[in-house]
Design a protein around this motif. Structure first.
Motif, PDB file in Angstrom:
ATOM      1  N   THR A 205      11.752  -6.840  29.412  1.00 41.04           N
ATOM      2  CA  THR A 205      11.387  -7.397  30.718  1.00 41.04           C
ATOM      3  C   THR A 205      12.634  -7.437  31.608  1.00 41.04           C
ATOM      4  N   VAL A 206      12.370  -7.518  32.913  1.00 44.02           N
ATOM      5  CA  VAL A 206      13.465  -7.491  33.897  1.00 44.02           C
ATOM      6  C   VAL A 206      13.346  -8.727  34.788  1.00 44.02           C
ATOM      7  N   THR A 207      14.480  -9.375  35.007  1.00 38.57           N
ATOM      8  CA  THR A 207      14.550 -10.503  35.936  1.00 38.57           C
ATOM      9  C   THR A 207      15.348 -10.076  37.162  1.00 38.57           C
ATOM     10  N   VAL A 208      14.703 -10.153  38.337  1.00 46.05           N
ATOM     11  CA  VAL A 208      15.343  -9.767  39.597  1.00 46.05           C
ATOM     12  C   VAL A 208      15.659 -11.033  40.387  1.00 46.05           C
ATOM     13  N   THR A 209      16.914 -11.149  40.848  1.00 47.84           N
ATOM     14  CA  THR A 209      17.351 -12.296  41.645  1.00 47.84           C
ATOM     15  C   THR A 209      17.899 -11.802  42.982  1.00 47.84           C
ATOM     16  N   SER A 210      17.416 -12.416  44.065  1.00 48.00           N
ATOM     17  CA  SER A 210      17.897 -12.071  45.406  1.00 48.00           C
ATOM     18  C   SER A 210      18.466 -13.329  46.059  1.00 48.00           C
ATOM     19  N   GLU A 211      19.714 -13.236  46.515  1.00 49.26           N
ATOM     20  CA  GLU A 211      20.382 -14.360  47.174  1.00 49.26           C
ATOM     21  C   GLU A 211      20.600 -14.037  48.652  1.00 49.26           C
ATOM     22  N   TYR A 212      20.243 -15.018  49.507  1.00 48.70           N
ATOM     23  CA  TYR A 212      20.417 -14.832  50.955  1.00 48.70           C
ATOM     24  C   TYR A 212      21.710 -15.533  51.361  1.00 48.70           C
ATOM     25  N   GLN A 213      22.610 -14.777  51.989  1.00 53.88           N
ATOM     26  CA  GLN A 213      23.921 -15.299  52.345  1.00 53.88           C
ATOM     27  C   GLN A 213      24.031 -15.418  53.866  1.00 53.88           C
ATOM     28  N   LEU A 214      24.682 -16.520  54.308  1.00 53.73           N
ATOM     29  CA  LEU A 214      24.789 -16.820  55.728  1.00 53.73           C
ATOM     30  C   LEU A 214      26.010 -17.709  55.935  1.00 53.73           C
ATOM     31  N   ALA A 215      26.632 -17.596  57.122  1.00 52.53           N
ATOM     32  CA  ALA A 215      27.691 -18.528  57.511  1.00 52.53           C
ATOM     33  C   ALA A 215      27.007 -19.726  58.161  1.00 52.53           C
ATOM     34  N   PRO A 216      26.759 -20.811  57.417  1.00 49.84           N
ATOM     35  CA  PRO A 216      25.881 -21.878  57.907  1.00 49.84           C
ATOM     36  C   PRO A 216      26.570 -22.775  58.933  1.00 49.84           C
ATOM     37  N   THR A 217      25.761 -23.273  59.866  1.00 53.18           N
ATOM     38  CA  THR A 217      26.199 -24.277  60.835  1.00 53.18           C
ATOM     39  C   THR A 217      25.251 -25.465  60.754  1.00 53.18           C
ATOM     40  N   ALA A 218      25.649 -26.560  61.425  1.00 55.95           N
ATOM     41  CA  ALA A 218      24.805 -27.757  61.411  1.00 55.95           C
ATOM     42  C   ALA A 218      23.440 -27.483  62.031  1.00 55.95           C
ATOM     43  N   SER A 219      23.395 -26.584  63.022  1.00 56.56           N
ATOM     44  CA  SER A 219      22.118 -26.282  63.680  1.00 56.56           C
ATOM     45  C   SER A 219      21.172 -25.505  62.770  1.00 56.56           C
ATOM     46  N   ASP A 220      21.697 -24.896  61.676  1.00 55.92           N
ATOM     47  CA  ASP A 220      20.835 -24.155  60.748  1.00 55.92           C
ATOM     48  C   ASP A 220      20.088 -25.074  59.785  1.00 55.92           C
ATOM     49  N   ASN A 221      20.470 -26.328  59.733  1.00 56.48           N
ATOM     50  CA  ASN A 221      19.813 -27.246  58.804  1.00 56.48           C
ATOM     51  C   ASN A 221      18.334 -27.397  59.166  1.00 56.48           C
ATOM     52  N   GLY A 222      17.463 -27.217  58.178  1.00 54.54           N
ATOM     53  CA  GLY A 222      16.029 -27.349  58.385  1.00 54.54           C
ATOM     54  C   GLY A 222      15.332 -26.085  58.831  1.00 54.54           C
ATOM     55  N   LYS A 223      16.084 -25.041  59.142  1.00 51.86           N
ATOM     56  CA  LYS A 223      15.439 -23.785  59.523  1.00 51.86           C
ATOM     57  C   LYS A 223      14.805 -23.130  58.288  1.00 51.86           C
ATOM     58  N   GLU A 224      13.836 -22.239  58.523  1.00 53.72           N
ATOM     59  CA  GLU A 224      13.036 -21.703  57.430  1.00 53.72           C
ATOM     60  C   GLU A 224      13.349 -20.238  57.140  1.00 53.72           C
ATOM     61  N   LEU A 225      13.295 -19.908  55.853  1.00 50.74           N
ATOM     62  CA  LEU A 225      13.392 -18.538  55.354  1.00 50.74           C
ATOM     63  C   LEU A 225      12.174 -18.265  54.481  1.00 50.74           C
ATOM     64  N   THR A 226      11.730 -17.012  54.459  1.00 50.11           N
ATOM     65  CA  THR A 226      10.566 -16.639  53.643  1.00 50.11           C
ATOM     66  C   THR A 226      10.962 -15.526  52.678  1.00 50.11           C
ATOM     67  N   CYS A 227      10.687 -15.764  51.384  1.00 44.15           N
ATOM     68  CA  CYS A 227      10.934 -14.773  50.345  1.00 44.15           C
ATOM     69  C   CYS A 227       9.585 -14.145  49.964  1.00 44.15           C
ATOM     70  N   ILE A 228       9.527 -12.806  49.933  1.00 39.53           N
ATOM     71  CA  ILE A 228       8.297 -12.083  49.610  1.00 39.53           C
ATOM     72  C   ILE A 228       8.539 -11.268  48.336  1.00 39.53           C
ATOM     73  N   VAL A 229       7.706 -11.531  47.284  1.00 40.83           N
ATOM     74  CA  VAL A 229       7.834 -10.852  45.992  1.00 40.83           C
ATOM     75  C   VAL A 229       6.611  -9.966  45.792  1.00 40.83           C
ATOM     76  N   SER A 230       6.852  -8.714  45.454  1.00 39.35           N
ATOM     77  CA  SER A 230       5.757  -7.770  45.189  1.00 39.35           C
ATOM     78  C   SER A 230       6.000  -7.080  43.845  1.00 39.35           C
ATOM     79  N   GLN A 231       4.882  -6.870  43.096  1.00 41.02           N
ATOM     80  CA  GLN A 231       4.933  -6.191  41.804  1.00 41.02           C
ATOM     81  C   GLN A 231       3.617  -5.438  41.598  1.00 41.02           C
TER      82      GLN A 231
END
Length: 523
Positions: A205-231
């Motif tokens: 079996t294979v485990t796939v990991t995706s990490e989202y990287q960003l230079a965060p600021t205080a205004s980014d707190n609470g903003k939303e990201l969506t991860c989509i997994v397909s197989q």
């Protein structure tokens, strides 16, 4: 048979004879394999069950002696997992399948097996092999493919706001233990980058990991990201929404100071507003000038001045603390002298406005009364129209020409009022117009004041006024009851400065056949 063929080969062509011999052996083996019917490939899932079918196709005088199932998890490894003998029956040698494998029918003609409670490590090649006489062993192989739906998850990674613009991992999405491997995509904040890794486990079996990287600021707190997994085997893609968790020091502001802190003002309030992640845990007020004044009361994030005096002419500081540290802000309050009691300002303003309105109303009323009085003195009723004559007909005419002499019969204005048709007195050629309601008869002087006559007629009627008054007294008694007296104005050429008031053309024919004077007055 192969050895006899080799003996017959010439020594000079030994190499060619070997190739021919190998080909014959492969043909014989292929023919034997074609007699065992199996399913080339079977897909299954963990914890499920699978049937591996096998059947020998009879041909000639072949005798079946035994059938065995052999498992090959990797190249080079072979383990017997099940054996069937028509005399000795079923046998299950030690293997990872003990207790999970069994024959479906238990016969040489149908040696199919069932494997339960599958695991990912059960994948491999399963060979059904017959021992026969006289052709030897015959076999068929089924490839068992184990599939696994990915175990998907996503979450935010709590980080502190970046002070140097360095990108860090703010969210992570994982598709674990999948076969085949899953695909991961991100939707949401622009400007970030993805880092994908894939790790294969011993069970393939294979485990796939995706990490989202960003230079965060205080205004980014609470903003939303969506991860989509397909197989391929999981059906529709799965999506996971995460809210970023960016920690930052409190942001502090002070509101409520309106620059109108006058001496004597009550209940002036300053409010310390703070925002931070984690949430602020403490708010502290202080005064730069020293101890907090006695008139000041602290209520959590509010500073309340019960009564403004010189002691609050200072700078107030609000300090807010959370787990990351302390932030503060300040405001300088200036105390001013009270010009007047603010409670009387509204009353005073109302009194002034009311007085002005009263004066305007009185002035307007006086103006209306004065205007109406002036109009009435000039012979005008209150509505601004010229005063009407009596209910009898009065005619004035015979205006002179521009040299002072008499003009034509139809040159002078005619003024009339008829009892049956009320209306104001107007001028319109020689026609008689009917005007407004009856009233007291105006004098010749009143008519002159109405600006309806020209200059020559004004001089004429100024002279008539005096003579009419005298003649009216002398002649009035000579008329009987019910008779309307007529006033005849005699010529007084000498008194009028040589101007003849009545000329031969003074008489004028009327539509009913009568003849009347244009200058005579009828009452």
């Amino acid at each position: 048979m192969a050895r006899d063929y080799v003996k017959r080969c010439p020594l000079s062509s030994t190499k060619n004879c070997c190739f021919v011999t190998a080909a014959i052996l492969l043909i014989i083996q292929a023919a034997s394999c074609q007699r065992v019917k199996v399913v080339p490939e079977v897909e299954a899932y963990p914890t499920a069950s699978v049937d591996l079918r096998c059947q020998f196709v009879q041909g000639g005088d072949t005798k079946l002696t035994q059938v065995s199932w052999i498992w090959e998890p990797v190249e080079g490894q072979r383990d017997n997992i099940a054996v069937f003998h028509p005399t000795y029956g079923e046998s299950f040698p030690p293997s990872p399948f003990n207790g999970r494998v069994s024959f479906v029918a238990g016969s040489l003609n149908n040696p199919s097996i069932t494997i339960t409670n599958l695991t990912m490590s059960d994948a491999g090649r399963f060979t059904c092999e017959y021992a026969t006489y006289p052709i030897g062993n015959a076999q068929g192989t089924t490839n068992l493919v184990m599939l696994a739906k990915s175990k998907n998850s996503a979450h935010a990674v709590t980080v502190q706001a970046s002070s140097d613009g360095r990108a860090v991992v703010v969210a992570r999405c994982v598709a674990a233990d999948a076969k085949p491997a899953a695909n991961i995509n991100w939707l949401g904040l622009p400007g970030g980058t993805e880092n994908i890794t894939a790790v294969q486990a011993p069970n393939h079996t294979v485990t796939v990991t995706s990490e989202y990287q960003l230079a965060p600021t205080a205004s980014d707190n609470g903003k939303e990201l969506t991860c989509i997994v397909s197989q391929r085997i999981q059906g529709p893609p799965q999506s996971f929404t995460v809210k970023l968790s960016i920690e930052y020091l409190p942001s502090v502001t002070i509101v409520g100071y309106d620059q109108n802190w006058y001496i004597g003002r009550t209940d002036a309030v300053l409010t310390c507003q703070a925002d931070g992640n984690p949430a602020p845990t403490a708010v502290t007020w202080s005064a730069v000038s020293g101890p907090m004044p006695d008139t000041v009361q602290i209520d959590d994030n509010k500073l309340i001045v019960r009564k403004v005096d010189e002691s609050v002419n200072t700078t107030f500081v609000c300090e807010v603390k959370n787990r990351l540290g302390v932030s503060k802000n300040q405001v300088t309050t200036t105390v001013i002298e009270a010009v007047e009691d603010p409670s009387n300002v509204g009353v005073l303003a109302g009194a002034i406005i009311g007085s002005l309105l009263a004066l305007l109303l009185v002035g307007a009323l006086i103006a209306v009364l004065v205007t109406r009085s002036r109009r009435q003195r000039r012979g005008y009723p209150g509505n601004g129209e010229p005063g009407s004559y009596s209910n009898k007909v009065r005619l004035f005419g015979g205006a002179g020409n521009k040299n002072g002499g008499p003009g034509a019969n139809n040159n002078g204005p005619v003024y009339t009022y008829r009892e049956s048709d009320p209306g104001p007195l107007v001028e319109k050629g020689n026609d008689f117009l009917h005007r407004g309601p009856p009233g007291p008869a105006p004098t010749a002087h009143d008519i002159l004041l109405s600006s309806e006559l020209d200059e020559a007629e004004r001089r004429k009627f100024d002279a008539l006024d005096d003579s009419l008054e005298e003649e009216e007294e002398e002649r009035y008694d000579s008329f009987g009851v019910g008779m309307a007296p007529a006033y005849h104005i005699h010529r007084h050429d000498e008194e009028m400065g040589g101007v003849s008031m009545y000329l031969d053309d003074d008489m004028e024919s009327q539509r009913d056949g009568s003849v009347i004077s244009r200058t005579a007055i009828y009452v």
